[in-house]
Design a protein around this motif. Structure first.
Motif, PDB file in Angstrom:
ATOM      1  N   SER A  48       0.828  -1.216   0.000  1.00 16.42           N
ATOM      2  CA  SER A  48       0.000   0.000   0.000  1.00 16.42           C
ATOM      3  C   SER A  48       0.860   1.263   0.000  1.00 16.42           C
ATOM      4  N   GLU A  69      -5.507  -6.562   9.600  1.00 14.37           N
ATOM      5  CA  GLU A  69      -5.119  -6.340   8.196  1.00 14.37           C
ATOM      6  C   GLU A  69      -5.449  -7.614   7.416  1.00 14.37           C
ATOM      7  N   GLY A  71      -5.113  -9.915   4.235  1.00 18.84           N
ATOM      8  CA  GLY A  71      -4.070 -10.104   3.223  1.00 18.84           C
ATOM      9  C   GLY A  71      -2.878  -9.254   3.605  1.00 18.84           C
ATOM     10  N   GLU A  92      -2.787 -13.677   6.370  1.00 19.78           N
ATOM     11  CA  GLU A  92      -2.155 -13.746   5.049  1.00 19.78           C
ATOM     12  C   GLU A  92      -2.116 -15.203   4.591  1.00 19.78           C
ATOM     13  N   SER A 118      -6.988 -17.829   5.328  1.00 26.62           N
ATOM     14  CA  SER A 118      -7.797 -16.883   4.557  1.00 26.62           C
ATOM     15  C   SER A 118      -8.556 -15.915   5.462  1.00 26.62           C
ATOM     16  N   PHE A 119      -8.641 -14.665   5.002  1.00 22.19           N
ATOM     17  CA  PHE A 119      -9.428 -13.679   5.762  1.00 22.19           C
ATOM     18  C   PHE A 119     -10.919 -13.787   5.450  1.00 22.19           C
ATOM     19  N   ASP A 138      -7.822 -15.439  -2.846  1.00 17.68           N
ATOM     20  CA  ASP A 138      -7.993 -16.884  -2.721  1.00 17.68           C
ATOM     21  C   ASP A 138      -9.348 -17.166  -2.048  1.00 17.68           C
TER      22      ASP A 138
END
Ligand SMILES: C[S@@+](CC[C@H](N)C(=O)[O-])C[C@H]1O[C@@H](n2cnc3c(N)ncnc32)[C@H](O)[C@@H]1O
Length: 206
Positions: A48, A69, A71, A92, A118-119, A138
């Motif tokens: 970012s 956060e 990813g 992540e 995975s988020f 993903d």
């Protein structure tokens, strides 16, 4: 000087010190990127605008205590959040990035719960009619919230850098699985940083 002005001055000088520390962190993250950018784990990683992330985090002090956060990549934003006093976590999918983020966190004395997975919460069902489509995020891997021992709705502030076609998808995840008052901060490399509360009902127009 009044007491409030003194407090403001103290806070300003703390921020000057933090910003100096963060500039070193950003430099370290850039060096890691230079060294690893061609490796498969970095295929989906783009950092970012960290200065913009720092600016918005400053504006959110006092509006929540828990930060996640999505990813998290090299974990730079989650590390900054921790150093700014938030209870911070990062999810992540790439194990190599998780390890690099943990090393950076240690170097900067940041207490961040970085987990691999995975988020996307298990309970999230994409609704094609609402435009919930996965492009580069993903969608198959196991959700990481159990490892954090938390739900998405436990986080006051969520930070993400979605691919342009996935901005609506990220809003949907927050709207359906996030806390009602939780804030989603999104970075976009053309539009910059934006902030919204996807769980709050829209105000009706008069
Ligand atoms: C655009 S990068 C953003 C990195 C970092 N958040 C930043 O803003 O500097 C997106 C990251 O999301 C990761 N990712 C993709 N799908 C994911 C998923 N389902 N769960 C967790 N991470 C994912 C990628 O490996 C990549 O590191």
């Amino acid at each position: 000087m009044t007491r409030n002005a003194q407090q403001d001055a103290d806070e300003d000088s703390d921020d000057v010190e933090l910003l100096a520390e963060f500039r070193l962190l950003w430099r370290d993250a850039a060096a890691i990127w230079d060294e690893h950018e061609n490796e498969p784990a970095f295929e989906g990683y783009v950092g970012s605008d960290f200065f913009a992330a720092w600016t918005i985090l400053k504006s959110l002090r006092g509006r929540g205590s828990t930060f996640l956060e999505w990813g998290s990549g090299l974990g730079v934003v989650a590390i900054m959040a921790s150093r700014m006093g938030f209870e911070s976590a990062g999810i992540e999918i790439e194990p190599e990035l998780v390890e690099l983020a943990q090393t950076l966190a240690k170097r900067y004395s940041a207490d961040v719960d970085f987990v691999c997975g995975s988020f996307v919460p298990e309970e999230f069902e994409p609704d094609a009619a609402m435009g919930d489509e996965f492009f580069r995020t993903d969608s198959d891997s196991a959700s990481a919230y159990a490892e954090l021992d938390r739900e998405l709705s436990d986080f006051d502030i969520v930070y993400a850098y979605p691919w342009p076609d996935e901005q609506g998808l990220f809003n949907s995840i927050m709207r359906r699985c996030g806390g009602r008052r939780s804030v989603l901060i999104r970075y976009d490399n053309r539009e910059g940083i934006s902030m919204r509360q996807p769980g709050m009902p829209k105000r009706s127009k008069r």
